[in-house]
Design an enzyme around this catalytic site. Sequence first.
Site, PDB file in Angstrom:
ATOM      1  N   GLY A 132      39.399 -18.957 -57.685  1.00  0.00           N
ATOM      2  CA  GLY A 132      38.789 -19.670 -56.560  1.00  0.00           C
ATOM      3  C   GLY A 132      39.337 -19.129 -55.249  1.00  0.00           C
ATOM      4  O   GLY A 132      39.591 -17.924 -55.100  1.00  0.00           O
ATOM      5  N   SER A 133      39.588 -20.036 -54.317  1.00  0.00           N
ATOM      6  CA  SER A 133      39.966 -19.620 -52.963  1.00  0.00           C
ATOM      7  C   SER A 133      41.298 -18.890 -52.901  1.00  0.00           C
ATOM      8  O   SER A 133      41.590 -18.206 -51.915  1.00  0.00           O
ATOM      9  CB  SER A 133      40.042 -20.844 -52.053  1.00  0.00           C
ATOM     10  OG  SER A 133      38.770 -21.445 -51.996  1.00  0.00           O
ATOM     11  N   SER A 134      42.150 -19.033 -53.921  1.00  0.00           N
ATOM     12  CA  SER A 134      43.436 -18.341 -53.852  1.00  0.00           C
ATOM     13  C   SER A 134      43.232 -16.827 -53.842  1.00  0.00           C
ATOM     14  O   SER A 134      44.077 -16.088 -53.352  1.00  0.00           O
ATOM     15  CB  SER A 134      44.354 -18.767 -55.005  1.00  0.00           C
ATOM     16  OG  SER A 134      43.770 -18.435 -56.235  1.00  0.00           O
TER      17      SER A 134
ATOM     18  N   LYS B  35      41.253 -15.378 -51.977  1.00  0.00           N
ATOM     19  CA  LYS B  35      40.992 -14.986 -50.588  1.00  0.00           C
ATOM     20  C   LYS B  35      42.199 -14.263 -49.990  1.00  0.00           C
ATOM     21  O   LYS B  35      42.074 -13.589 -48.965  1.00  0.00           O
ATOM     22  CB  LYS B  35      40.633 -16.218 -49.741  1.00  0.00           C
ATOM     23  CG  LYS B  35      39.220 -16.739 -50.056  1.00  0.00           C
ATOM     24  CD  LYS B  35      38.933 -18.059 -49.387  1.00  0.00           C
ATOM     25  CE  LYS B  35      37.608 -18.620 -49.879  1.00  0.00           C
ATOM     26  NZ  LYS B  35      37.449 -20.050 -49.548  1.00  0.00           N
TER      27      LYS B  35
ATOM     28  N   SER C  14      39.849 -22.530 -45.639  1.00  0.00           N
ATOM     29  CA  SER C  14      39.202 -21.976 -46.832  1.00  0.00           C
ATOM     30  C   SER C  14      37.680 -22.062 -46.758  1.00  0.00           C
ATOM     31  O   SER C  14      37.015 -22.660 -47.597  1.00  0.00           O
ATOM     32  CB  SER C  14      39.718 -22.703 -48.087  1.00  0.00           C
ATOM     33  OG  SER C  14      39.691 -21.837 -49.187  1.00  0.00           O
TER      34      SER C  14
END
Lengths: 445, 486
Positions: B215-217, B219, B271
């Site tokens: 997921g966003s990690s 990014k 995020s």
Amino acid sequence: MTRPPVQARRRLAHPELHMQRNRELVSFIPVVLMMMIGFASVYAARSAHVDASSLYYSLLFVGLFLAVHLLLRLAAPHADPYLLPLTALLSAIGIMMIYRIDPELAAAQTTWLMTGLGLFLITMIFLRNYRRLDDYIYLLGLIGIALLVVTIIFGDEVNGARLWLKAGGFSIQPGEFSKVLITIFLAGYLNMNRELLSTSTRHMLKIPVPPLKHLGPLVTMWGVSLALLLLMNDLGASLLLFGIFLAMIYAATGRIIYPFIGGALFASGALLAYNLKATVQIRIETWIDPWSDSLGAGYQIVQSLFAIGDGGLFGTGLGKGYLLFASGEPIIPELHTDFIFSAIAEELGLVGATGLIVLFMLFCYRAFKIAIDSDDGFSKLLAAGLASGFALQTFVILGGVMKLIPLTGITLPFVSYGGSSIVANFVALALLLLISNRTNGERAR
Amino acid sequence: MTPGMEMNSSIRRLFIVSVILFASLMAMLGYLQVIAADSLAENPQNTRKIYKQMRIERGLILAADRSLLAGNRLEEELYHREYPLGDLAPHLTGYSDPTYGQTGIERSLNSYLTGTADEVELVYLFDTLMGKEKRGADVRLALDPVIQKAAISQLQSIGKRGAVVVLDVNTGAVKAMVSAPSYDPNQLVANWEQLNADPGAPLLNRATQGLYTPGSSLKLITTAAALENGFQPDSSFNDENGNIVIHGNTINNWRDTPFGRHDLSEAFSQSINTTFAQVGDRLGQGSLLDYQQRFGLYEKPQLELPSGEIQASGRYLDGDLASPGDPLDPVQNAWLAIGQENMLVTPLQMAMIAQAIANEGKMMKPYLVDSIANHNGVIIRQTRPEQWKDPISPATAGQLKEMMIKVVNEGTGSRARTSLVQIAGKTGTAEIEGSGPNAWFVGFAPADSPRFAIAVVVEDSDSGGGISGPVARDTLLAALGYGPDN
């Protein structure tokens, strides 16, 4: 032939006399070296340091065989020079391995070895004219069979087979002695009748068939072997005795038909035993598939295969194999007797174990050579019978522990633990040496 | 003619037969000892190998503070393994059992523990002559039981499955590695069937084998790629609707929140999916993949665990790691930039990314084993910290750090904030079909001179920062010597 004058005889005989024994003495050198290294490494592995007692064992061993060697110089100067060093090496490997498994057993085996060497010397001295045995073959044959009968009636059952006779403090395996006695009987009997057995007039389906009355001994031996199998549950001794007989009748007649008829007879007997005896059935089924009952009937053979496989090319090294449980019990039951080869194959590897097989082959080579060199029928048949028995016994037990053939309990000559086996084999060795002594002595004259 | 001469030819044939018999014995022996030797040794009914090893006093496994993780109990001259700290670190030590085999360090360093490795054997050669008993070498881990216990109690208080990995920022040493649920290796035999039937898969080491959607990690990597390809923290973006249509496909923010005008730094701390989808689209597949590989994705980290207990991170198709070069369409690429599109990562991999950012862009090779000492206490193998990769420049790492501080101070990671120490991090909330999302927190502390990098994942939770943030915060505080901050 005119006899040379006494003076000349001495000159001729002397170099020959010393040559055979000097060869023997030189052959002992590698034996002694290998033995000392072997004992030292077993001691090192067992007690983490080399002890002086390893030296005592080696010295005792060297002393015994050197004494025998010196006595041979007097008693049988012309005898084959290689059989005794080969025997010494086989016995040394045996004692070393037995010591590694259980030092107490090795002490007992040393006693047996001394007894065996004692009986060997007695045979060498008192049966110097061994051909007199030819006059007593029926008596000897009867004693051989009687020993078996006594064992059948009074014997103790060990591991499902009735092989042991308890007399006084210790037990003996009469089968081992019967083997030698019956070989002597067969040598005399077949030598006497070999011309009759070789000639045949009848043909059946274009195959020459011996006259029916000459099949008598064949049927008798078949009966004895079958009795061994059915009454003593001893597949190994039965196979060995009948195999010796077939080899000897073939040697005597040169006719392949005898081993064929004999083989068929034995097969039918074995089939009968297979149907009648659960123990024989289990032996065969365990041979075909030991894995499905690897903790029960297949345990010994499966563990033997694992041990042999573990040895690999060079072995784990003496004393470093996984032969014993932590309690000191051997992992494979009968490790010191029937399964001693598995232990050797694990610790000495393919290189060492093949070397051992080569030693047996050399022994057989010398024994067969004695048969061929000797110049009378009785000696030839006796030597050939002893040689065949030796080869067959080695094959039956080694083939058994390697799952090449069904496993049958039988000792590995000179290597396995066991008093009867050691003593009987030393008597056989004495007979071989006496035959060669006579042959070579005649030649030297 | 000598009597009986006619028998010689048949006696010769008997000798030939006996030679054939001996030759067949040698052939069988060669077959058993050379050709069949390996299959005999591997036969499941053959327990010789394990029992042979049980006769050797196995080396100890120790933590960094020398507390005993694995020791021996002598029973009838056989050494049985004992794990005095129970379920503290079974996924690292593994187990060693004659029936169920070996895992973890017990397996990967078996040759040292049993003293059969070459450099251990050499010493024994001498010792055997001196009459000393053979004993295996001791393995000393870098693991810090204080941090390990803190992470375990954090996960336990939530009562969820998950994993925590803590790395030393400067060396790459694994200071803690927790996989929940755990198990007690002392009870392995008694609980074997139950452990294997448990849907929580307690035997699995989630930290190195668990494959999670980042997921966003992820990014962190997308931003690193952006910063090294012309974007700045203050590069400007606009988000009117809380969603964006890229190549005909709609990508939306967490709960469709619209953020209006913002810069990249703001997009990172909040995020914002729409912005990162655009960034990914503009960078293109090649650039994103380049940075994923620079951070070690698509490669198995070389940790001292059995290879089968470590998974590589990357895109997975039908359960297999996809080839990194597989072409993606622009829509897939945009989803990949925000950590979706079959991207799966391990907690260890995410901790390594945090470690690299904290260490001025230098990714160290992670290691569990600090040193191995033979039975005389002499160090025979000492791990020297080694740089593994060089994914980003120190300047980029500095910019990312600032952005990660902002995440904790003002953004999605505020639940990780503490007055005691400045923590930097990135959250992630990965939607999982059929259960709650995986909650991520990936970061390090102290932000000004980083010492510990951390990755936390909690399965079946709500938003990432909300649930993983406090776990990361209190674990890092324990590592830095503070009590938990409530």
